[in-house]
Design an enzyme around this catalytic site. Structure first.
Site: not given
Ligand code: NCD
Length: 308
Positions: A51-52, A80, A101, A129
């Site tokens: 999703r993200t 590396k 991320r 997040h």
């Molecule tokens: C969340 C995350 O990555 O923290 N997911 C997301 O970004 N929608 C929640 C999860 O992974 O449980």
């Protein structure tokens, strides 16, 4: 130049403007179709994501921009031994904005200190997040009509769940939010959130173990997955993973307007039979994630005022 590391990086007024912009994007997507023409977003994902990452990419494409990046540490120079500080200096030459991320808490912050382009924290370890929080705030405000004056239950892995940590920090700035923290003993909210965020701000909250006890009083239920990747051993995960399963039977205990949210991905914590319940809002929430990320990209690039 501005980055987004933490939901508190925006004031409540700035957040209001951002959410207004996201609502306008939802209503008039064509107005924004070329706003980022010629701009590039880099998605630097050192940890899995559906999703993200894809909602960031969809957001930039919807704005007429382009995207580049990687979706795992193995396919980047991190394999590396390159540091995030070096990577971001290089990416600053290729892109106009970046979403990162990383499994290590604070990695996007370190990147932001060396960056010549805005850096967005797209999730750092079990820490924060912020763009999921923007998504959650937009969903609640759009579907409930208000931010504040409600009781929200946060259920599941409150220890490792970064979406919960960010959402609590963001919600304490709104009036009359009561928190019911629903978790097994071993997955309780970390002390820093309980003491430094909730207690320090004299916030109404209670901690309970049984979801059934909390359901009748909730206006919103925010379910979360047990974060397998953050456990030190598999046995503990297996013991915890099905601690909560929201099904039709349990939902009978909830009010007719209780909204069910989940950042997704879901494992077993919400039974699929709940998906058709009018209270289930988690797939709409995923859609709101695109609008809010469009609004965020425009804002951090300073283009929010250029659309007419
Ligand atoms: C969340 C995350 O990555 O923290 N997911 C997301 O970004 N929608 C929640 C999860 O992974 O449980």
């Amino acid at each position: 130049m501005r980055h987004l590391m933490n939901p508190l990086d925006f004031s409540v007024e700035e957040l209001d403007r951002l959410l207004d912009l996201a609502n306008d994007i939802e209503k008039n997507p064509e107005k924004y179709a070329h706003s980022c023409a010629g701009k590039k977003l880099a998605t630097l994902f050192y940890e899995p994501s559906t999703r993200t990452r894809l909602s960031f990419e969809a957001a930039m494409l919807n704005l007429g921009g382009s995207v580049l990046g990687f979706s795992s540490a193995d396919s980047s120079s991190a394999a590396k031994g390159e540091s995030v500080a070096d990577t971001i200096r290089v990416i600053s030459c290729y892109a106009d904005i970046c979403a990162m991320r990383h499994p290590k808490e604070g990695a996007p912050l370190i990147a932001s200190m060396k960056s010549r382009i805005p850096v967005i924290n797209a999730g750092d370890g079990g820490h924060q997040h912020p763009t999921q929080t923007l998504t959650d705030l937009l969903t609640i405000r759009s579907l409930k009509g208000r931010l504040g004056n409600f009781t929200i239950g946060l259920c599941g892995d409150l220890k490792f769940g970064r979406t919960v940590h960010s959402l609590i920090q963001a919600l304490i700035r709104y009036p009359d939010v009561n928190f019911v923290l629903i978790s097994p003993e071993e997955l309780r909210i970390p002390d820093n959130i309980r003491d430094d965020v909730l207690r320090r701000n004299r916030q109404q909250f209670k901690e309970v173990v049984r979801l059934e006890d909390a359901l009748p009083e909730l206006d919103l239920l925010y379910m979360t997955r047990v974060q397998r990747e953050r456990f030190f051993n598999e046995e503990d995960y297996v013991r915890m993973k099905d601690f909560y399963i929201l099904d039709k039977e349990k939902l009978k205990l909830a009010g007719p307007d209780m909204m069910i949210l989940h950042p997704l991905p879901r494992v077993n914590e919400i039974s699929v039979e709940v998906d058709d319940d009018p209270r289930a809002a988690y797939f709409k929430q995923a859609q709101y994630g695109v609008y809010v990320r469009m609004a965020l990209i425009l804002t951090l690039l300073g283009l929010e005022g250029s659309v007419c």
